[in-house]
Motif scaffolding. Sequence first.
Motif, PDB file in Angstrom:
ATOM      1  N   ALA A  90      -4.639  -0.733   6.641  1.00  0.00           N
ATOM      2  CA  ALA A  90      -5.717   0.255   6.647  1.00  0.00           C
ATOM      3  C   ALA A  90      -5.192   1.627   7.060  1.00  0.00           C
ATOM      4  N   ARG A  91      -4.302   1.667   8.052  1.00  0.00           N
ATOM      5  CA  ARG A  91      -3.735   2.952   8.473  1.00  0.00           C
ATOM      6  C   ARG A  91      -2.896   3.573   7.357  1.00  0.00           C
ATOM      7  N   GLU A  92      -2.169   2.734   6.641  1.00  0.00           N
ATOM      8  CA  GLU A  92      -1.375   3.232   5.512  1.00  0.00           C
ATOM      9  C   GLU A  92      -2.281   3.841   4.447  1.00  0.00           C
ATOM     10  N   ALA A  93      -3.410   3.188   4.203  1.00  0.00           N
ATOM     11  CA  ALA A  93      -4.375   3.714   3.225  1.00  0.00           C
ATOM     12  C   ALA A  93      -4.923   5.060   3.690  1.00  0.00           C
ATOM     13  N   GLU A  94      -5.277   5.144   4.962  1.00  0.00           N
ATOM     14  CA  GLU A  94      -5.861   6.385   5.473  1.00  0.00           C
ATOM     15  C   GLU A  94      -4.861   7.539   5.412  1.00  0.00           C
ATOM     16  N   ARG A  95      -3.600   7.256   5.707  1.00  0.00           N
ATOM     17  CA  ARG A  95      -2.576   8.309   5.633  1.00  0.00           C
ATOM     18  C   ARG A  95      -2.460   8.880   4.224  1.00  0.00           C
ATOM     19  N   SER A  96      -2.755   8.046   3.231  1.00  0.00           N
ATOM     20  CA  SER A  96      -2.587   8.450   1.831  1.00  0.00           C
ATOM     21  C   SER A  96      -3.903   8.791   1.149  1.00  0.00           C
ATOM     22  N   ASN A  97      -4.965   8.944   1.948  1.00  0.00           N
ATOM     23  CA  ASN A  97      -6.296   9.279   1.412  1.00  0.00           C
ATOM     24  C   ASN A  97      -6.770   8.266   0.377  1.00  0.00           C
ATOM     25  N   ILE A  98      -6.475   7.010   0.634  1.00  0.00           N
ATOM     26  CA  ILE A  98      -6.929   5.910  -0.213  1.00  0.00           C
ATOM     27  C   ILE A  98      -8.215   5.349   0.379  1.00  0.00           C
ATOM     28  N   VAL A  99      -9.249   5.242  -0.425  1.00  0.00           N
ATOM     29  CA  VAL A  99     -10.550   4.746   0.025  1.00  0.00           C
ATOM     30  C   VAL A  99     -10.430   3.283   0.449  1.00  0.00           C
ATOM     31  N   LYS A 100     -10.970   2.952   1.603  1.00  0.00           N
ATOM     32  CA  LYS A 100     -10.897   1.598   2.146  1.00  0.00           C
ATOM     33  C   LYS A 100     -12.158   0.817   1.778  1.00  0.00           C
ATOM     34  N   VAL A 101     -11.965  -0.348   1.173  1.00  0.00           N
ATOM     35  CA  VAL A 101     -13.070  -1.215   0.746  1.00  0.00           C
ATOM     36  C   VAL A 101     -12.889  -2.568   1.429  1.00  0.00           C
TER      37      VAL A 101
ATOM     38  N   MET B 238       3.524   5.879  -5.730  1.00  0.00           N
ATOM     39  CA  MET B 238       3.401   5.920  -7.189  1.00  0.00           C
ATOM     40  C   MET B 238       2.041   6.458  -7.648  1.00  0.00           C
ATOM     41  N   LYS B 239       1.167   6.765  -6.692  1.00  0.00           N
ATOM     42  CA  LYS B 239      -0.201   7.186  -7.013  1.00  0.00           C
ATOM     43  C   LYS B 239      -0.859   6.177  -7.957  1.00  0.00           C
ATOM     44  N   ALA B 240      -0.708   4.902  -7.585  1.00  0.00           N
ATOM     45  CA  ALA B 240      -1.195   3.810  -8.431  1.00  0.00           C
ATOM     46  C   ALA B 240      -2.649   3.461  -8.172  1.00  0.00           C
ATOM     47  N   VAL B 241      -3.179   3.832  -6.999  1.00  0.00           N
ATOM     48  CA  VAL B 241      -4.572   3.535  -6.658  1.00  0.00           C
ATOM     49  C   VAL B 241      -5.149   4.708  -5.878  1.00  0.00           C
ATOM     50  N   ASN B 242      -6.462   4.833  -5.896  1.00  0.00           N
ATOM     51  CA  ASN B 242      -7.129   5.737  -4.961  1.00  0.00           C
ATOM     52  C   ASN B 242      -8.151   4.987  -4.104  1.00  0.00           C
ATOM     53  N   ALA B 243      -8.113   3.638  -4.198  1.00  0.00           N
ATOM     54  CA  ALA B 243      -8.936   2.773  -3.343  1.00  0.00           C
ATOM     55  C   ALA B 243      -8.217   1.448  -3.176  1.00  0.00           C
ATOM     56  N   MET B 244      -8.493   0.762  -2.056  1.00  0.00           N
ATOM     57  CA  MET B 244      -7.859  -0.544  -1.833  1.00  0.00           C
ATOM     58  C   MET B 244      -8.844  -1.524  -1.215  1.00  0.00           C
ATOM     59  N   ILE B 245      -8.720  -2.778  -1.620  1.00  0.00           N
ATOM     60  CA  ILE B 245      -9.478  -3.865  -1.013  1.00  0.00           C
ATOM     61  C   ILE B 245      -8.784  -4.286   0.277  1.00  0.00           C
ATOM     62  N   ILE B 246      -9.592  -4.506   1.319  1.00  0.00           N
ATOM     63  CA  ILE B 246      -9.087  -5.032   2.585  1.00  0.00           C
ATOM     64  C   ILE B 246      -9.728  -6.393   2.813  1.00  0.00           C
ATOM     65  N   LYS B 247      -8.914  -7.434   2.720  1.00  0.00           N
ATOM     66  CA  LYS B 247      -9.341  -8.809   2.981  1.00  0.00           C
ATOM     67  C   LYS B 247      -8.390  -9.361   4.048  1.00  0.00           C
TER      68      LYS B 247
ATOM     69  N   VAL C  86       0.842  -1.199   0.000  1.00  0.00           N
ATOM     70  CA  VAL C  86       0.000   0.000   0.000  1.00  0.00           C
ATOM     71  C   VAL C  86       0.878   1.250   0.000  1.00  0.00           C
ATOM     72  N   SER C  87       1.937   1.235   0.783  1.00  0.00           N
ATOM     73  CA  SER C  87       2.847   2.372   0.838  1.00  0.00           C
ATOM     74  C   SER C  87       3.498   2.626  -0.520  1.00  0.00           C
ATOM     75  N   GLU C  88       3.930   1.566  -1.164  1.00  0.00           N
ATOM     76  CA  GLU C  88       4.549   1.698  -2.481  1.00  0.00           C
ATOM     77  C   GLU C  88       3.550   2.217  -3.505  1.00  0.00           C
ATOM     78  N   ALA C  89       2.322   1.697  -3.468  1.00  0.00           N
ATOM     79  CA  ALA C  89       1.288   2.155  -4.399  1.00  0.00           C
ATOM     80  C   ALA C  89       0.943   3.618  -4.156  1.00  0.00           C
ATOM     81  N   ALA C  90       0.951   4.034  -2.898  1.00  0.00           N
ATOM     82  CA  ALA C  90       0.656   5.425  -2.578  1.00  0.00           C
ATOM     83  C   ALA C  90       1.733   6.350  -3.139  1.00  0.00           C
TER      84      ALA C  90
END
Length: 416
Positions: free
Chosen positions: A350-361, A327-336, A321-325
């Motif tokens: 999930a915290r990494e996603a929130e720090r990067s304003n990535i929508v949590k799914v 590179m601005k590779a996603v603006n949403a992520m699946i959490i399984k 998630v950190s690497e994708a953030a």
Amino acid sequence: MTESFRISKARARLIFDSRGDYTVEVELESNGRVARASAPAGKSRGRREVEYYPRNNAAEAVRIFNEIVSPKIVGLDPADQRGFDDTLHEIDGTERFERIGGNTAYAASAAASILASMLREVPIYVHVSEKSGMKPKIPMPLGNVLGGGAHAGEGAPDIQEILVFPTGVEDPLEAVRTNITIHKELGRLLTGLVEGFTRGKGDEGAYAPNMRDDDALAAVKKTVDNINAEGARVRMGVDMASSNLYDPSRGMYIYRRSGLTRTRRQQLEYVVEIVERFGLGYVEDPMAEDDMEGFAELVKQVGGKTLVCGDDLLTTNAKQVSEAAKMKAVNAMIIKPNQVGTLTDTFAAAREAERSNIVKVVSHRSGETCSVFLSHLAVGLGAELIKSGVVGGERIAKANELLRIWEGEKLPLARP
């Protein structure tokens, strides 16, 4: 740690998931309370996921838990989530839970969270929120209404999931009802469109008609347009599951049902085309799991109006998630959570996603149980979307639990 917060018994057993396959259920006891959690299973899996079971054998995972894991977690405090999960990692000793199995680890980790909430006499989502550091809210339901790929049989579309989610509702009851209404109306439409259609469904309860991708997308769009004309506000999405389409030996995306092959560039162009043609608000795994640059290019092109979501690309892994953030590779992520094995690892992603304003799914798997823990996880992590299907007992159980949580406390409603 008080005596009442010590695990007194721990056991695992075999149960069945929604596909009739074996899975693992873990049961923990403390102070007269019993908590159970079970693991789902995906048919479409990312290569970075943890190993489900040692030697791919659920029965062996149960034996290992009861003989090796159980004696080492009895006496632990279930409210110490990090300590409990660290113990699971120490017992296993591998990066991908190859010894005890990632599904076993997840079931045990979730059971500890459930038991702790029971002992503390707080809702599960409250405990999850406190442990993760996230603010709870009610996510919008993202539901699969028409599907193919690995979740359906021959003749179904190549695109694995065509999804819908409401955007203009005031409560989760209306949101869930909207998705169910679309599913019902789509069934009626397909009966008239597809000769011999018997309303057969795939693994997740979505219709699986004999249709090409574009025809399937058009059918869902017509249904959504009809619902929106009556005053609803609903958007469409897709899960391309592109790693299943991609043939690395040829460097091509193979659309078997449609009889087409696409290069990497053609795949990118096709995704942009269907986003524009069908007004897609959500696109999951549009490129193969190792093509982070392709994801980033799509975000540049459509990310301003569409969620470009990573599943196999990220596998609920904080480093990915950190690497994708970056590179601005996603603006949403699946959490399984069973992709990574423990709740502590899930919280980190999930915290990494929130720090990067990535929508949590927060998402189910195609092979599910009737456990409702996923709903509490989604609320506790403050997820914007919960992807848990539309119909089917194991799917509707999660929707109904959202309604119970909402009834208990009027939490903020997510607006993805």
